[in-house]
Design a protein around this motif. Structure first.
Motif, PDB file in Angstrom:
ATOM      1  N   MET A  39     -10.156  15.793  -5.018  1.00  0.00           N
ATOM      2  CA  MET A  39      -9.680  14.828  -4.028  1.00  0.00           C
ATOM      3  C   MET A  39      -8.450  14.071  -4.546  1.00  0.00           C
ATOM      4  SD  MET A  39     -11.303  14.697  -1.119  1.00  0.00           S
ATOM      5  CE  MET A  39     -11.493  13.081  -0.344  1.00  0.00           C
ATOM      6  N   THR A  56      -4.549  13.321  -5.556  1.00  0.00           N
ATOM      7  CA  THR A  56      -3.234  13.730  -5.091  1.00  0.00           C
ATOM      8  C   THR A  56      -2.229  13.189  -6.091  1.00  0.00           C
ATOM      9  OG1 THR A  56      -3.203  11.755  -3.737  1.00  0.00           O
ATOM     10  CG2 THR A  56      -3.830  13.771  -2.653  1.00  0.00           C
ATOM     11  N   LEU A  61       0.331   5.259  -4.164  1.00  0.00           N
ATOM     12  CA  LEU A  61      -0.084   4.425  -3.045  1.00  0.00           C
ATOM     13  C   LEU A  61       0.330   2.983  -3.327  1.00  0.00           C
ATOM     14  CD1 LEU A  61      -1.600   4.483  -0.391  1.00  0.00           C
ATOM     15  CD2 LEU A  61      -3.724   4.201  -1.655  1.00  0.00           C
ATOM     16  N   ASP A 106      -9.096  -4.410  -3.124  1.00  0.00           N
ATOM     17  CA  ASP A 106      -9.120  -4.103  -1.699  1.00  0.00           C
ATOM     18  C   ASP A 106      -7.700  -4.125  -1.128  1.00  0.00           C
ATOM     19  OD1 ASP A 106      -9.709  -5.591   1.269  1.00  0.00           O
ATOM     20  OD2 ASP A 106     -10.998  -3.918   0.706  1.00  0.00           O
ATOM     21  N   LEU A 107      -7.458  -3.331  -0.074  1.00  0.00           N
ATOM     22  CA  LEU A 107      -6.114  -3.256   0.505  1.00  0.00           C
ATOM     23  C   LEU A 107      -5.623  -4.634   0.951  1.00  0.00           C
ATOM     24  CD1 LEU A 107      -6.471  -0.073   2.765  1.00  0.00           C
ATOM     25  CD2 LEU A 107      -5.416  -0.223   0.497  1.00  0.00           C
ATOM     26  N   GLN A 163      -3.221  -5.520   9.055  1.00  0.00           N
ATOM     27  CA  GLN A 163      -2.615  -4.238   8.684  1.00  0.00           C
ATOM     28  C   GLN A 163      -1.656  -3.793   9.780  1.00  0.00           C
ATOM     29  OE1 GLN A 163      -4.298   0.105   8.308  1.00  0.00           O
ATOM     30  NE2 GLN A 163      -5.158  -1.075   6.626  1.00  0.00           N
ATOM     31  N   ALA A 183       0.543   2.573   8.033  1.00  0.00           N
ATOM     32  CA  ALA A 183       0.734   3.298   6.777  1.00  0.00           C
ATOM     33  C   ALA A 183       1.949   4.196   6.934  1.00  0.00           C
ATOM     34  CB  ALA A 183      -0.501   4.119   6.430  1.00  0.00           C
ATOM     35  N   ILE A 193       0.989   1.292   2.496  1.00  0.00           N
ATOM     36  CA  ILE A 193       0.179   0.658   3.534  1.00  0.00           C
ATOM     37  C   ILE A 193       0.726  -0.750   3.686  1.00  0.00           C
ATOM     38  CG2 ILE A 193      -2.140  -0.058   4.196  1.00  0.00           C
ATOM     39  CD1 ILE A 193      -3.174   2.335   2.546  1.00  0.00           C
ATOM     40  N   VAL A 249      -7.165   6.321  -7.571  1.00  0.00           N
ATOM     41  CA  VAL A 249      -7.291   6.204  -6.135  1.00  0.00           C
ATOM     42  C   VAL A 249      -6.803   7.501  -5.477  1.00  0.00           C
ATOM     43  CG1 VAL A 249      -6.671   4.859  -4.098  1.00  0.00           C
ATOM     44  CG2 VAL A 249      -6.845   3.727  -6.309  1.00  0.00           C
ATOM     45  N   LEU A 264      -6.039   9.744  -2.010  1.00  0.00           N
ATOM     46  CA  LEU A 264      -5.576   9.461  -0.657  1.00  0.00           C
ATOM     47  C   LEU A 264      -5.975  10.620   0.257  1.00  0.00           C
ATOM     48  CD1 LEU A 264      -3.968   7.448   1.017  1.00  0.00           C
ATOM     49  CD2 LEU A 264      -1.885   8.623   0.321  1.00  0.00           C
ATOM     50  N   ALA A 278      -5.813   2.361   8.065  1.00  0.00           N
ATOM     51  CA  ALA A 278      -6.052   2.830   6.697  1.00  0.00           C
ATOM     52  C   ALA A 278      -7.279   2.104   6.160  1.00  0.00           C
ATOM     53  CB  ALA A 278      -4.842   2.563   5.813  1.00  0.00           C
ATOM     54  N   PHE A 279      -8.310   2.860   5.831  1.00  0.00           N
ATOM     55  CA  PHE A 279      -9.554   2.298   5.318  1.00  0.00           C
ATOM     56  C   PHE A 279      -9.552   2.440   3.796  1.00  0.00           C
ATOM     57  CE2 PHE A 279     -10.279   3.415   9.682  1.00  0.00           C
ATOM     58  CZ  PHE A 279     -11.087   2.405  10.173  1.00  0.00           C
ATOM     59  N   GLY A 280      -9.711   1.312   3.101  1.00  0.00           N
ATOM     60  CA  GLY A 280      -9.581   1.393   1.653  1.00  0.00           C
ATOM     61  C   GLY A 280     -10.538   0.500   0.891  1.00  0.00           C
ATOM     62  N   GLY A 281     -11.661   0.174   1.482  1.00  0.00           N
ATOM     63  CA  GLY A 281     -12.629  -0.690   0.803  1.00  0.00           C
ATOM     64  C   GLY A 281     -13.078  -0.088  -0.522  1.00  0.00           C
ATOM     65  N   LEU A 282     -13.478  -0.975  -1.455  1.00  0.00           N
ATOM     66  CA  LEU A 282     -13.806  -0.516  -2.801  1.00  0.00           C
ATOM     67  C   LEU A 282     -15.085   0.301  -2.841  1.00  0.00           C
ATOM     68  CD1 LEU A 282     -12.962  -3.777  -4.772  1.00  0.00           C
ATOM     69  CD2 LEU A 282     -11.643  -1.652  -4.662  1.00  0.00           C
ATOM     70  N   ARG A 324     -12.273   6.411  -6.019  1.00  0.00           N
ATOM     71  CA  ARG A 324     -12.002   5.572  -4.862  1.00  0.00           C
ATOM     72  C   ARG A 324     -11.120   6.366  -3.907  1.00  0.00           C
ATOM     73  NH1 ARG A 324      -8.572   0.011  -4.659  1.00  0.00           N
ATOM     74  NH2 ARG A 324      -8.748  -0.305  -2.401  1.00  0.00           N
ATOM     75  N   VAL A 325     -11.500   6.409  -2.652  1.00  0.00           N
ATOM     76  CA  VAL A 325     -10.732   7.153  -1.661  1.00  0.00           C
ATOM     77  C   VAL A 325     -10.205   6.182  -0.607  1.00  0.00           C
ATOM     78  CG1 VAL A 325     -10.727   9.012   0.046  1.00  0.00           C
ATOM     79  CG2 VAL A 325     -12.163   9.199  -2.001  1.00  0.00           C
ATOM     80  N   VAL A 326      -8.898   6.155  -0.440  1.00  0.00           N
ATOM     81  CA  VAL A 326      -8.287   5.444   0.680  1.00  0.00           C
ATOM     82  C   VAL A 326      -8.015   6.492   1.765  1.00  0.00           C
ATOM     83  CG1 VAL A 326      -6.238   4.188   1.462  1.00  0.00           C
ATOM     84  CG2 VAL A 326      -7.259   3.656  -0.770  1.00  0.00           C
ATOM     85  N   ILE A 382      -6.420   7.362   5.375  1.00  0.00           N
ATOM     86  CA  ILE A 382      -5.570   7.005   6.505  1.00  0.00           C
ATOM     87  C   ILE A 382      -6.090   7.817   7.691  1.00  0.00           C
ATOM     88  CG2 ILE A 382      -3.219   7.036   7.411  1.00  0.00           C
ATOM     89  CD1 ILE A 382      -2.271   6.697   4.504  1.00  0.00           C
TER      90      ILE A 382
END
Lengths: 234, 234
Positions: free
Chosen positions: A1, A3, A8, A56-57, A78, A81, A98, B6, B8, B81-85, B94-96, B98
């Motif tokens: 997963m 990248t 970011l 957190d974002l 927000q 992105a 973002i 992180v 993405l 964009a969802f990025g909660g811990l 951790r996956v953010v 979009i």
């Protein structure tokens, strides 16, 4: 997963309405950071930086706002992105940003920041910004102008209480156009969005204007994905 | 600028309105992918995956839509964009995400996908989904329901031409509530959003209903940051 070639970042477009116009009328300003290295060295850019793995974002957006201005946001949401392939000037690196937008109460925003590489610039007079940041500011303005017509976001540019003239002044600064005082007054009062506090602006005037506050019972605001209504956030 | 811990990802919430209800009325469906490995093995999840370093965000969303359904989106828009811990079940990662949302024309959406791990589920009857995907679907529905009241998005669930009854049927499926046919007809025609094509639905009925198309001269749509209006995208 993972990248590995995509970084970011979180950036924030911060607006405040300051009494700098003719007759002390409000104008829209935003704080920017001068780039001290290439690419775009010397140009102004949005405050922000890489997302910290344990942050957190929204916290990241609020942190860069605080680092830049020393302040807490009145409103934070927000925006979008941005992840186009060519938005970084460096071909080896791709940055997905973002972006949040925020508003500040004008009284706070008049404080100057000690860092010379941070400055408040007038939205109407922005020079070309670094990266794709000019387009991002344009989009944030578009969102703000749309949003002010149906949400309580104007409130976040003012203090806890305000006169209807101050509220109209914020709308005019954001929309960039004068509004008819009588029509504005009628529409705002008819919407039920503001409540008379029963007090008046202190001062020396013969008939000091009434002070209002937002009607927090009325949910005019957007919902964000966590189910909160987007109003005062700390 | 790298954030090594992180990852993405880009995911897409895909909606279609299919004629599966009582009397052939439309119901809202979405395609989901069954997870074949932990975490959440066996649960349904939104289609998507890691962002490819050489792929635009929107292209990535359209690609996962095509991989899942074999189709092209009628409408595609960035949702959030969802990025909660804590949104990944794996503490080391951790996956953010979009997330985009998309709509498909119902005629196309009735085609079944050969992959048994992809299925269309009815929005009203979703089981708990993997990760935070149930909440993401709820938020996409909230956005869709808001948007249908002020934009041309209903169009993207239909073919090029449609009857007013079909258009109302899409609105009812999305809003989850019946609408008065006469009021709906009057409001849609008064808005100027649709144009009479001069043709009628072919069939055996004595008085076949008129076919309409959207008035593309009228910009009811949102603008996305690239300045496009969000309507038909390929």
């Amino acid at each position: 997963m993972t990248t590995p070639n995509v970084a970011l970042a979180v950036s924030t477009v911060i607006f405040a309405a300051r009494n700098t116009g003719p007759d002390g009328r409000k104008e829209l300003w935003l704080p920017l950071v001068r780039r001290i290295r290439d690419p775009f060295r010397g140009l102004w850019a949005l405050p922000g930086g890489p997302l910290k793995p344990d942050e957190d974002l929204e916290d990241s957006a609020a942190r860069s706002l605080h680092l830049t201005t020393g302040l807490q946001p009145g409103y934070l949401e927000q925006l979008y992105a941005f992840g186009g392939l060519t938005r970084s000037a460096n071909a080896d690196e791709r940055v997905v940003s973002i972006v949040y937008w925020a508003s500040l109460c004008a009284d706070q925003a008049s404080e100057l920041h000690p860092d010379l590489n941070v400055a408040w610039l007038r939205v109407d007079e922005l020079p070309p910004l670094a990266f794709d940041h000019s387009g991002i500011v344009d989009y944030a303005l578009y969102r703000l102008r749309n949003k002010i017509t149906y949400s309580r976001v104007a409130h976040s540019f003012l203090g806890e209480t305000f006169t209807l003239a101050e509220l109209r002044d914020v709308h005019e600064a954001i929309l960039g156009t004068p509004l008819d005082p009588a029509n504005f007054r009628r529409q705002v009062l008819a919407s039920g969005a503001v409540l008379d506090t029963g007090t008046r602006l202190e001062g020396t005037r013969h008939r000091p204007p009434r002070l209002y506050r937002y009607n927090t019972d009325l949910d005019l605001a957007d919902r964000d994905p966590a189910g909160r209504t987007t109003q005062e956030q700390t």
